[in-house]
Design a protein around this motif. Structure first.
Motif, PDB file in Angstrom:
ATOM      1  N   ARG A 120       6.773 -17.487  33.134  1.00 30.68           N
ATOM      2  CA  ARG A 120       7.312 -17.912  31.846  1.00 30.68           C
ATOM      3  C   ARG A 120       7.436 -19.426  31.831  1.00 30.68           C
ATOM      4  N   VAL A 121       7.004 -20.059  30.760  1.00 26.71           N
ATOM      5  CA  VAL A 121       7.144 -21.508  30.635  1.00 26.71           C
ATOM      6  C   VAL A 121       8.621 -21.830  30.421  1.00 26.71           C
ATOM      7  N   VAL A 122       9.203 -22.597  31.370  1.00 24.62           N
ATOM      8  CA  VAL A 122      10.623 -22.943  31.267  1.00 24.62           C
ATOM      9  C   VAL A 122      10.842 -24.413  30.940  1.00 24.62           C
ATOM     10  N   ALA A 123       9.810 -25.230  31.081  1.00 22.59           N
ATOM     11  CA  ALA A 123       9.936 -26.657  30.744  1.00 22.59           C
ATOM     12  C   ALA A 123       8.583 -27.176  30.303  1.00 22.59           C
ATOM     13  N   ARG A 124       8.618 -28.054  29.315  1.00 24.92           N
ATOM     14  CA  ARG A 124       7.403 -28.644  28.769  1.00 24.92           C
ATOM     15  C   ARG A 124       7.678 -30.119  28.482  1.00 24.92           C
ATOM     16  N   GLU A 125       6.834 -30.978  29.048  1.00 21.36           N
ATOM     17  CA  GLU A 125       6.960 -32.423  28.823  1.00 21.36           C
ATOM     18  C   GLU A 125       8.374 -32.934  29.128  1.00 21.36           C
ATOM     19  N   GLY A 126       8.958 -32.438  30.225  1.00 23.17           N
ATOM     20  CA  GLY A 126      10.249 -32.943  30.665  1.00 23.17           C
ATOM     21  C   GLY A 126      11.460 -32.358  29.975  1.00 23.17           C
TER      22      GLY A 126
ATOM     23  N   PHE B 118      -2.793 -18.253  31.916  1.00 24.16           N
ATOM     24  CA  PHE B 118      -2.800 -19.718  31.912  1.00 24.16           C
ATOM     25  C   PHE B 118      -4.256 -20.130  32.088  1.00 24.16           C
ATOM     26  N   ARG B 119      -4.851 -20.531  30.974  1.00 27.13           N
ATOM     27  CA  ARG B 119      -6.297 -20.718  30.908  1.00 27.13           C
ATOM     28  C   ARG B 119      -6.707 -22.125  31.334  1.00 27.13           C
ATOM     29  N   ASP B 120      -7.782 -22.165  32.126  1.00 26.07           N
ATOM     30  CA  ASP B 120      -8.422 -23.434  32.480  1.00 26.07           C
ATOM     31  C   ASP B 120      -7.484 -24.338  33.278  1.00 26.07           C
ATOM     32  N   VAL B 121      -7.058 -23.848  34.446  1.00 20.67           N
ATOM     33  CA  VAL B 121      -6.231 -24.661  35.354  1.00 20.67           C
ATOM     34  C   VAL B 121      -6.918 -24.718  36.715  1.00 20.67           C
ATOM     35  N   ARG B 122      -6.591 -25.754  37.485  1.00 20.82           N
ATOM     36  CA  ARG B 122      -7.194 -25.956  38.804  1.00 20.82           C
ATOM     37  C   ARG B 122      -6.151 -25.763  39.883  1.00 20.82           C
ATOM     38  N   PRO B 123      -6.124 -24.615  40.543  1.00 18.89           N
ATOM     39  CA  PRO B 123      -5.181 -24.448  41.656  1.00 18.89           C
ATOM     40  C   PRO B 123      -5.420 -25.516  42.718  1.00 18.89           C
ATOM     41  N   PHE B 124      -4.343 -26.071  43.282  1.00 12.55           N
ATOM     42  CA  PHE B 124      -4.503 -27.149  44.256  1.00 12.55           C
ATOM     43  C   PHE B 124      -5.402 -26.683  45.407  1.00 12.55           C
ATOM     44  N   GLY B 125      -6.262 -27.576  45.832  1.00  8.71           N
ATOM     45  CA  GLY B 125      -7.223 -27.250  46.874  1.00  8.71           C
ATOM     46  C   GLY B 125      -8.533 -26.725  46.342  1.00  8.71           C
ATOM     47  N   SER B 126      -8.606 -26.462  45.049  1.00 10.39           N
ATOM     48  CA  SER B 126      -9.838 -25.950  44.445  1.00 10.39           C
ATOM     49  C   SER B 126     -10.460 -27.040  43.577  1.00 10.39           C
ATOM     50  N   ASP B 127     -11.790 -27.049  43.504  1.00  7.73           N
ATOM     51  CA  ASP B 127     -12.463 -28.061  42.691  1.00  7.73           C
ATOM     52  C   ASP B 127     -12.960 -27.491  41.376  1.00  7.73           C
ATOM     53  N   ARG B 128     -12.551 -26.262  41.038  1.00  3.60           N
ATOM     54  CA  ARG B 128     -12.985 -25.691  39.769  1.00  3.60           C
ATOM     55  C   ARG B 128     -11.809 -25.051  39.048  1.00  3.60           C
ATOM     56  N   ALA B 129     -11.921 -24.984  37.743  1.00  2.52           N
ATOM     57  CA  ALA B 129     -10.871 -24.416  36.919  1.00  2.52           C
ATOM     58  C   ALA B 129     -11.019 -22.897  36.838  1.00  2.52           C
ATOM     59  N   VAL B 130      -9.868 -22.216  36.791  1.00  4.21           N
ATOM     60  CA  VAL B 130      -9.835 -20.762  36.674  1.00  4.21           C
ATOM     61  C   VAL B 130      -8.743 -20.398  35.681  1.00  4.21           C
ATOM     62  N   ASP B 131      -8.628 -19.097  35.399  1.00  3.26           N
ATOM     63  CA  ASP B 131      -7.500 -18.585  34.632  1.00  3.26           C
ATOM     64  C   ASP B 131      -6.522 -17.933  35.604  1.00  3.26           C
ATOM     65  N   LEU B 132      -5.250 -18.326  35.529  1.00  2.32           N
ATOM     66  CA  LEU B 132      -4.200 -17.672  36.299  1.00  2.32           C
ATOM     67  C   LEU B 132      -3.543 -16.632  35.410  1.00  2.32           C
ATOM     68  N   VAL B 133      -3.468 -15.402  35.903  1.00  2.00           N
ATOM     69  CA  VAL B 133      -2.916 -14.292  35.133  1.00  2.00           C
ATOM     70  C   VAL B 133      -1.596 -13.871  35.757  1.00  2.00           C
ATOM     71  N   ALA B 134      -0.532 -13.924  34.974  1.00  2.00           N
ATOM     72  CA  ALA B 134       0.798 -13.538  35.439  1.00  2.00           C
ATOM     73  C   ALA B 134       1.220 -12.242  34.758  1.00  2.00           C
ATOM     74  N   VAL B 135       1.626 -11.256  35.569  1.00  2.00           N
ATOM     75  CA  VAL B 135       2.124  -9.983  35.057  1.00  2.00           C
ATOM     76  C   VAL B 135       3.497  -9.734  35.664  1.00  2.00           C
ATOM     77  N   ASP B 136       4.507  -9.690  34.795  1.00  2.00           N
ATOM     78  CA  ASP B 136       5.885  -9.444  35.235  1.00  2.00           C
ATOM     79  C   ASP B 136       6.285 -10.357  36.392  1.00  2.00           C
ATOM     80  N   GLY B 137       5.906 -11.621  36.275  1.00  2.00           N
ATOM     81  CA  GLY B 137       6.370 -12.630  37.222  1.00  2.00           C
ATOM     82  C   GLY B 137       5.502 -12.854  38.438  1.00  2.00           C
TER      83      GLY B 137
END
Length: 411
Positions: free
Chosen positions: A401-407, A19-38
């Motif tokens: 896994r993306v389970v919902a998008r735009e509601g 998940f590229r270019d996201v800001r985890p809450f509490g952080s002031d900079r964007a990072v990539d979150l990497v998910a492996v098998d959940g």
């Protein structure tokens, strides 16, 4: 004699998403979150080509837990139902039956519609209370078990068989509760006001607790007991529930919902009760109904009491309000408790995220390596601003896994 050659089974390739270019809450900079098998990890494993989901700088927040909801009663999405005035618990119960008989859509379909909507708003798990009474039989239990199966992998559903009509005041309800407990379909047995509404003609409230704790121990189930009574009529059973929990070795498996007697306390009496609940392992849930009925969750949690937040009824016979959106419920908790500072608003969000997860024995979502990859992406500045402005949940992720998008559900 030739020894047969055994070919080892091929190891399945891991499921990897960045998940590229996201800001985890509490952080002031964007990072990539990497998910492996959940689960979230530090980096993409060697030799793997990941799926990439663009975050576009959105803030990432943990998904939420609805620790108390009644999806079997809902008329959400149905034609408008004109509610009659009710001034007592028996009158509200009569209203439940009246609405049930007027519903045109099967219970399972109504409950699915509501809980699927909750999932699109960033809820990862619910504790669903389902009425068990002669007026309904076990239709709620079987209906919600079907919904749980339909939403597997999208929303975790814990079922509580709830005797809304009482087991002492309603003949046959106790037998139905026992049948539900033996069915293998439920996770917890419920109860209601053992000294008041369901105290029985003799006022012998503990008789209900005998049944509930007996079923829980016999079938290895949890307990979740509604307690609306104030004063000593509520505090007496609450203390007894704590003592029974300790004696039965059920710490961490017993919850009291609402507990309207607790907000009446302050100072030393509140501290004494909080210490009893923490030591016995009894948790509490609140639904932020009003300023005088919401639990003092900060003080309770400071003493080690697990406290969760829930929606309660959603557009049912009790009330036309509710939407099963736990971010909105955190907003209402802030409104009800007059939260104004960033820290106070963050506390309200934490109750919806971490408090419910603790009660339901779910792993916490921290967005750090090792955390479940369960989060939502939305456009916002920071956590307190999100709690106030309630932006759309643009992406909801469960187990990487993306389970919902735009509601809308995508899974």
């Amino acid at each position: 004699m030739t020894t047969p050659t055994v070919t080892p089974a091929a190891t399945p390739a891991p499921s990897v998403t960045v998940f590229r270019d996201v800001r985890p809450f509490g952080s002031d900079r964007a990072v990539d979150l990497v998910a492996v098998d959940g689960l979230l990890v530090e980096r993409v494993p060697d030799g793997v080509e990941p799926e990439v989901v663009e975050g576009a700088g959105r803030i990432a927040l943990p998904t939420l837990v609805d620790a108390h909801i009644h999806p079997d009663k809902t008329a959400w999405g149905e034609p408008w139902y004109s509610r009659r005035q009710a001034d007592s618990l028996p009158e509200y119960v009569e209203g439940d039956v009246d609405l049930y008989r007027h519903q045109g859509t099967p219970l399972a379909d109504r409950a699915y519609r509501l809980l699927a909507h909750a999932a699109t708003r960033g809820t990862r798990a619910v504790r669903a209370h389902v009425d068990v009474a002669p007026a309904y039989g076990l239709s709620g239990v079987t209906g919600l078990a079907e919904v749980r199966d339909r939403l597997a992998g999208v929303l975790d559903v814990q079922l509580v068989a709830f005797p809304q009509h009482g087991v002492r005041r309603t003949p046959g309800a106790g037998e139905l509760l026992a049948e539900a407990a033996a069915s293998g379909l439920i996770d917890a047995v419920g109860g209601i006001d053992p000294a008041g509404f369901d105290g029985g003609a003799d006022g012998e409230g503990p008789a209900q607790l005998d049944l509930l704790f007996g079923l829980a121990e016999q079938h290895g189930l949890r307990l979740d007991i509604h307690l609306h009574d104030g004063g000593e009529r509520g505090l007496g059973p609450l203390r007894e529930i704590a003592e029974r929990t300790r004696a039965a070795g059920l710490a961490g498996r017993v919850v009291v919902s609402h507990a309207f007697c607790v907000p009446e306390l302050s100072g030393a009496p509140l501290t004494e009760l909080a210490e009893l609940l923490a030591e016995s392992g009894v948790g509490l849930t609140t639904v932020a109904p009003s300023a005088h009925q919401v639990l003092p969750f900060r003080e309770l949690r400071a003493h080690g009491v697990k406290v969760g937040l829930g929606s309660d009824g959603v557009r049912d016979s009790w009330s036309p309000y509710g939407n099963a959106d736990m971010l909105h419920r955190a907003h209402l908790l802030g409104w009800t408790t007059d939260a104004r500072t960033d820290e106070q608003l963050a506390d309200c969000f934490a109750l919806a995220a971490d408090g419910g997860a603790e009660l339901l024995d779910l792993p916490p979502v921290t967005l750090a390596p090792g955390s479940p990859a369960d989060f939502m992406l939305l456009s916002g500045e920071c956590l307190p601003q999100v709690v106030i402005d309630l932006p759309a949940r643009e992406l909801v992720v469960r187990a990487g896994r993306v389970v919902a998008r735009e509601g809308e559900l995508t899974a």
